[in-house]
Structure formats: structure tokens, C-alpha cells
Write an enzyme that holds these catalytic residues in place. Structure first.
Site, PDB file in Angstrom:
ATOM      1  CE  LYS A 126      -3.804  -2.252   2.318  1.00  0.00           C
ATOM      2  NZ  LYS A 126      -5.215  -2.008   2.561  1.00  0.00           N
TER       3      LYS A 126
ATOM      4  CE  LYS B 273      -5.535   2.443   5.238  1.00  0.00           C
ATOM      5  NZ  LYS B 273      -5.903   2.615   3.828  1.00  0.00           N
TER       6      LYS B 273
ATOM      7  CE  LYS C 132     -14.769  -2.635  -0.498  1.00  0.00           C
ATOM      8  NZ  LYS C 132     -13.964  -3.015  -1.685  1.00  0.00           N
TER       9      LYS C 132
ATOM     10  CD  GLU D 256     -10.761  -0.667  -2.352  1.00  0.00           C
ATOM     11  OE1 GLU D 256     -11.516  -1.641  -2.428  1.00  0.00           O
ATOM     12  OE2 GLU D 256     -10.078  -0.423  -1.338  1.00  0.00           O
TER      13      GLU D 256
ATOM     14  CD  GLU E 222      -6.668  -1.663  -0.848  1.00  0.00           C
ATOM     15  OE1 GLU E 222      -5.566  -2.218  -0.809  1.00  0.00           O
ATOM     16  OE2 GLU E 222      -7.706  -2.200  -0.423  1.00  0.00           O
TER      17      GLU E 222
ATOM     18  CG  ASN F  83      -8.503  -4.240  -4.014  1.00  0.00           C
ATOM     19  OD1 ASN F  83      -7.548  -4.515  -3.289  1.00  0.00           O
ATOM     20  ND2 ASN F  83      -9.606  -3.710  -3.550  1.00  0.00           N
TER      21      ASN F  83
ATOM     22  NE  ARG G 168      -8.255  -8.778  -4.438  1.00  0.00           N
ATOM     23  CZ  ARG G 168      -9.374  -8.268  -3.945  1.00  0.00           C
ATOM     24  NH1 ARG G 168     -10.513  -8.453  -4.577  1.00  0.00           N
ATOM     25  NH2 ARG G 168      -9.381  -7.554  -2.849  1.00  0.00           N
TER      26      ARG G 168
ATOM     27  CB  VAL H 243     -16.599  -9.671  -3.393  1.00  0.00           C
ATOM     28  CG1 VAL H 243     -17.966 -10.215  -2.991  1.00  0.00           C
ATOM     29  CG2 VAL H 243     -15.489 -10.471  -2.733  1.00  0.00           C
TER      30      VAL H 243
ATOM     31  NE  ARG I 124     -18.793  -8.035  -0.125  1.00  0.00           N
ATOM     32  CZ  ARG I 124     -17.473  -7.935  -0.121  1.00  0.00           C
ATOM     33  NH1 ARG I 124     -16.766  -8.692   0.716  1.00  0.00           N
ATOM     34  NH2 ARG I 124     -16.853  -7.088  -0.909  1.00  0.00           N
TER      35      ARG I 124
HETATM   36  P1  ADP Z   1      -8.198  -3.483   2.878  1.00  0.00           P
HETATM   37  O1  ADP Z   1      -7.140  -3.708   1.847  1.00  0.00           O
HETATM   38  O2  ADP Z   1      -7.955  -4.215   4.144  1.00  0.00           O
HETATM   39  O3  ADP Z   1      -9.595  -3.631   2.352  1.00  0.00           O
HETATM   40  P2  ADP Z   1      -8.382  -0.582   2.585  1.00  0.00           P
HETATM   41  O4  ADP Z   1      -7.166   0.236   2.498  1.00  0.00           O
HETATM   42  O5  ADP Z   1      -9.126  -0.869   1.326  1.00  0.00           O
HETATM   43  O6  ADP Z   1      -8.017  -1.968   3.316  1.00  0.00           O
HETATM   44  O7  ADP Z   1      -9.381   0.042   3.643  1.00  0.00           O
HETATM   45  C1  ADP Z   1     -10.561  -0.621   4.015  1.00  0.00           C
HETATM   46  C2  ADP Z   1     -11.520   0.365   4.637  1.00  0.00           C
HETATM   47  O8  ADP Z   1     -10.926   0.992   5.784  1.00  0.00           O
HETATM   48  C3  ADP Z   1     -11.929   1.501   3.736  1.00  0.00           C
HETATM   49  O9  ADP Z   1     -12.993   1.162   2.896  1.00  0.00           O
HETATM   50  C4  ADP Z   1     -12.316   2.559   4.751  1.00  0.00           C
HETATM   51  O10 ADP Z   1     -13.607   2.311   5.268  1.00  0.00           O
HETATM   52  C5  ADP Z   1     -11.325   2.342   5.864  1.00  0.00           C
HETATM   53  N1  ADP Z   1     -10.147   3.230   5.714  1.00  0.00           N
HETATM   54  C6  ADP Z   1      -8.947   2.914   5.200  1.00  0.00           C
HETATM   55  N2  ADP Z   1      -8.105   3.976   5.210  1.00  0.00           N
HETATM   56  C7  ADP Z   1      -8.803   5.005   5.734  1.00  0.00           C
HETATM   57  C8  ADP Z   1      -8.507   6.394   6.014  1.00  0.00           C
HETATM   58  N3  ADP Z   1      -7.320   6.923   5.754  1.00  0.00           N
HETATM   59  N4  ADP Z   1      -9.494   7.150   6.555  1.00  0.00           N
HETATM   60  C9  ADP Z   1     -10.714   6.626   6.825  1.00  0.00           C
HETATM   61  N5  ADP Z   1     -11.039   5.338   6.594  1.00  0.00           N
HETATM   62  C10 ADP Z   1     -10.115   4.534   6.056  1.00  0.00           C
END
Ligand code: ADP
Length: 450
Positions: A116, A158, A237, A275, A287, A289, A291, A294, A337
Site C-alpha cells: 500500500k 496501516k 464491505k 479505491e 488503494e 485491487n 484482481r 467480490v 453479501r
Molecule cells: P483493505 O485492503 O484491508 O480492504 P483498505 O485500504 O481498502 O483496506 O481500507 C478498508 C476500509 O478501511 C476503507 O474502505 C475505509 O472504510 C477504511 N479506511 C482505510 N483507510 C482510511 C482512512 N485513511 N481514513 C478513513 N477510513 C479509512
């Protein structure tokens, strides 16, 4: 073109891939763990092979067994689905070395997007807006605290290798930073075998908006509109929809352009998702994805484009036959889901024997599942029973249609519980009806919804 493909996955996504293959005239080899040997996908496939016992590390995560199965059955391609090995660049590279077409982006792109912090750096280079934070790993708690002081609280720590909503900790005050830093690293090391973390600003009252992209291996890419995935439990989700009705037309257009630019800038190919977090002030890349996801059927319902078919064509080297102007999302789509979980007991997995499984029917109603009535939902795998997806001319009608379909769905069996009741309650909630919820809404509202 691909002529015979091994599906290195199970459940609904394996069935979904098998269907796309059938329609393209591609022969299907189902790779199955022992308990999945007579599953729906095994029944559909031209050939089914056992790749190991139930435990994923001995079957769906076991690279040598999967490669051996592909070579032995004469497959020329491998589709990893989502989860399992779908984001493992080493697996993709071994497939390449063995002369198997891996249905996904080049391994180097998977490597970059799988981290990430690296993804943030590359997307910043491509001109995508980021939340304040770092693009390099943070080594010590002191270093992290200094960064947090600079960007301002709340922040989120993270794991660079994180996924599935795990390996993230929100920190609201400097006093909590050191402990959160240590515990996030420990989780990251245990779950993702990489303790590396970074720090970015935590956005409150935000929405999760993601853009579906499709790129070929010849440098062309298009976006297929967006999905809103703000209804999450603990960053996972639960219900996805499209379009994101709260976006202005300008912002929607901007996100589509940024998503394609970002994906092409790293040489991405196939189906992927960019995303973003969105609030009133702006939109920020979160980030990528690399691939199939879902929730891809939401986009299929809106655009009429079969994403898995396109993914297979792109992997076979075909040029994109769709132009950006050919993609015109229509109406509204929602996906629920349906998990075999008990929401009243902390969402504990509630698998078991499916005495009854009766999917709903009717107009614009789709139920993707890997299970049939009489099957066992195994405790060894994720709890996704199926995905219920509906389309309607507008969001209000889509909500009504989803409620009707949820009421028709029958899932019964000793010990089996589902999230159906929660989905129905969610869709009745005034904030969801008004489309005014944010990503923290569900965690806040959950006690009232159960
Ligand atoms: P994963 O790869 O585990 O799905 P993501 O980076 O996509 O992780 O983050 C998953 C969720 O976490 C996001 O959809 C959001 O709800 C929350 N999130 C992640 N980063 C932030 C941030 N900087 N501020 C607020 N919410 C966040």
C-alpha cells in the site's frame, strides 16, 4: 487465446469464472480440495482434480499442487479469482515460468500494488490525490508519532501488506500512538507475514467509492463507472451499490479519468479497482485491487459488460473492443453479501448443512453462489454463501427490489444463520434510504439494527 483454464479457487467466484469460460468456449478444470470434490463448480467443469485436503494451505494456497494440477490436466491458463493466491506475485510468476497464462496483471504490477505504501507513491507520481501521510514505511513508534503530529489526528496506521479490513488501527490521540503502532505491527506480522506499516490521515464521515477499470496489454484502458461500498462492518464491505449517487457529475468524471490514468501508469492489465475515500472537500486514492472483486456484478448490472469475460479476453492478449464512450452505466444496482454468520453473536461463522437453499427469482435479480441445496458450508473457508444482486431504473426501486428478493431467499439448516435480516434492516434505515451514511455508519448503528 486461452483454450483450457484451471480455476484456482472455490465457491461462487469459481462458478462465476466457469460460466464465463463456457460462454467463451474455454474448457474448464476445477481445482478442488477434498470436501469440494463434488461441489457445483466441479460438476460444471470439464474436469475436476483434487489438489489437497480442506485446509487452504494444503490446497487453494498450495502453489506446487495447483501448478502440477494445471500441467497434468493440459490447462494453458490459471484464474486465481479473489482471495487465496489472487494477489500473490510469486504465484503469477511461477505460472508464467511454466508457460501458463495467469489471468491478472504482470507480477511486477501485482508486487507494486500489493504494497500500500508503494502504491501510494506510484499513484502520487501519476498525479492522483492522496490523504496526507507518508509513502515510505515507518520504522519506529517515535518516527510514526512525529509524522502523526505533523499530519494531525486522527491518523490510521496501516500494514503495507494488509487486506480484508485487517491490519489497520485508527489513533485519535498522541498518547495512544505507541501502543497502536506495536499492536498493528504484531498483527501485520502474524497475518500478512510482513510487519511493515505506514501512517496516513484518517478521514471521518467519508464514503468509500471505487472505480472499476479494464485495461488491455496494448496500453489501452477504460473505466466502467463507480461503486459505493460505504456500508462496512469493521472495514469489511457488507453491501455495495452503484452508482455513487452522492457524487457530482464532475467528480464522477474526474475519478474515472484518475483511475484509468493511475492504472495505465503502472502497466496494469485486466480487471482492477481503484479505491478512493471521498468527502465534501475532495477525493483521495486509497488503494488498488489488482484482481476481480467480490462486488464486480454491481458494475455488470449497470453497464451490461461481462467483466470476467473481458478479463479472460485481456489475459489472452486481445485488444479492448470497448471504447470509453461505449460504457454508459444505467439505473441503479445493489449487492448484498449473504454470509453464513450470526449477527447476534458478533458475526460468528455459522456454517452447516444446507437443508434448504432457494434463491430468489424475478426481474433483474441475480444470485451468485457456489452452493446447492444439500451442500455443506465448510468451516474451513470464508462465510460467503452467495451474493444477491438486483438492478432497477433508480435507487429507490432497487432498494424495494432487493427487499423483495431478500424476503424470497430461503436458507435453512441446523446451525446455519445468515446476514439476511441485517440487510433488510439496513435497507430500511432512514440514513441508508437518504444515502447520507458514511463508512462508520454501520458500526455505529449496529446495536439498533439487530
Ligand atoms: P483493505 O485492503 O484491508 O480492504 P483498505 O485500504 O481498502 O483496506 O481500507 C478498508 C476500509 O478501511 C476503507 O474502505 C475505509 O472504510 C477504511 N479506511 C482505510 N483507510 C482510511 C482512512 N485513511 N481514513 C478513513 N477510513 C479509512
Amino acid at each position: 487465446m486461452i483454450s483450457r483454464l484451471l480455476i484456482a479457487n472455490r465457491g461462487e467466484i469459481a462458478v462465476r469464472i466457469a460460466r464465463a469460460c463456457r460462454e467463451l468456449g474455454i474448457e474448464v478444470v476445477a481445482a478442488c480440495s477434498t470436501p469440494d470434490r463434488y461441489s457445483a463448480v466441479a460438476e460444471m467443469a470439464d474436469e475436476a482434480v483434487t489438489i489437497g485436503p480442506a485446509a487452504p494451505r494444503h490446497s487453494y494456497l498450495h502453489v506446487p499442487n495447483l501448478i502440477e494440477a494445471a500441467l497434468r490436466t493440459g490447462a494453458d491458463a490459471v484464474h486465481p479469482g479473489y482471495g487465496f493466491l489472487s494477489e500473490d506475485p510469486d504465484f503469477a510468476e511461477i505460472c508464467d515460468k511454466e508457460g501458463l497464462t495467469f489471468v491478472g496483471p504482470p507480477p511486477a504490477v501485482m508486487q507494486q500494488m500489493g504494497n500500500k505504501a508503494t502504491a501510494r507513491r506510484l499513484m502520487a507520481d501519476a498525479g492522483l490525490p492522496l490523504l496526507p501521510g507518508v509513502v515510505e514505511p515507518v520504522r519506529t513508534a517515535e518516527e510514526g508519532r512525529a509524522i502523526a503530529d505533523e499530519i494531525g489526528y486522527p491518523v490510521i496506521i496501516k500494514a503495507v501488506a494488509g487486506g480484508g479490513g485487517r491490519g489497520m488501527t485508527v489513533v485519535t490521540s498522541p498518547g495512544d500512538f505507541a501502543e497502536a503502532f506495536t499492536s498493528t505491527r504484531a498483527v501485520a506480522r502474524a497475518v500478512f507475514r510482513d510487519p511493515t506499516v505506514y501512517v496516513e490521515r484518517y478521514l471521518t464521515r467519508a464514503r468509500h467509492v471505487e472505480v472499476q477499470v479494464l485495461c488491455d496489454a496494448h496500453g489501452s484502458g477504460i473505466s466502467l463507472g463507480e461503486r459505493d461500498c460505504s456500508l462496512q462492518r469493521r472495514h469489511q464491505k457488507l453491501l455495495e451499490e452503484g452508482p455513487a449517487g452522492h457524487l457530482s457529475p464532475e467528480r464522477r468524471e474526474e475519478l474515472g479519468t484518475l483511475a484509468v490514468r493511475g492504472a495505465l501508469s503502472v502497466g496494469f492489465t485486466g480487471a482492477g479497482t481503484m479505491e478512493f475515500l471521498v468527502d465534501e472537500a475532495g477525493a483521495y486514492f486509497m488503494e488498488m485491487n489488482a484482481r476481480i472483486q467480490v462486488e464486480h456484478p454491481v458494475t455488470e448490472m449497470l453497464t451490461g459488460v461481462d467483466l470476467v469475460r473481458e478479463q479472460l479476453l485481456a489475459a489472452g492478449g486481445r485488444r479492448l473492443h470497448l471504447r470509453q464512450e461505449d460504457v454508459v452505466p444505467r439505473g441503479a444496482a445493489i449487492e448484498c453479501r449473504i454470509n453464513a454468520e450470526d449477527p447476534t453473536r458478533g458475526f460468528a461463522p455459522a456454517p452447516g448443512h444446507l437443508d434448504e437453499l432457494r434463491p430468489p427469482g424475478g426481474p433483474w435479480t441475480r444470485f451468485d453462489t457456489g452452493y446447492r441445496q444439500g451442500d455443506d458450508v465448510s468451516p474451513h473457508y470464508d462465510s460467503l454463501l452467495g451474493k444477491l444482486v438486483v438492478w432497477a431504473p433508480d435507487r429507490d426501486q432497487a432498494i424495494r427490489r432487493m427487499d423483495r428478493a431478500l424476503a424470497e431467499l430461503r436458507v435453512e439448516g441446523p446451525g446455519v444463520r445468515t446476514t439476511v435480516g441485517l440487510h433488510r434492516a439496513l435497507l430500511r434505515h432512514p440514513d441508508v434510504r437518504a444515502d447520507s451514511h458514511d463508512i462508520e455508519f454501520l458500526d455505529r448503528a449496529l446495536p439498533d439494527l439487530l
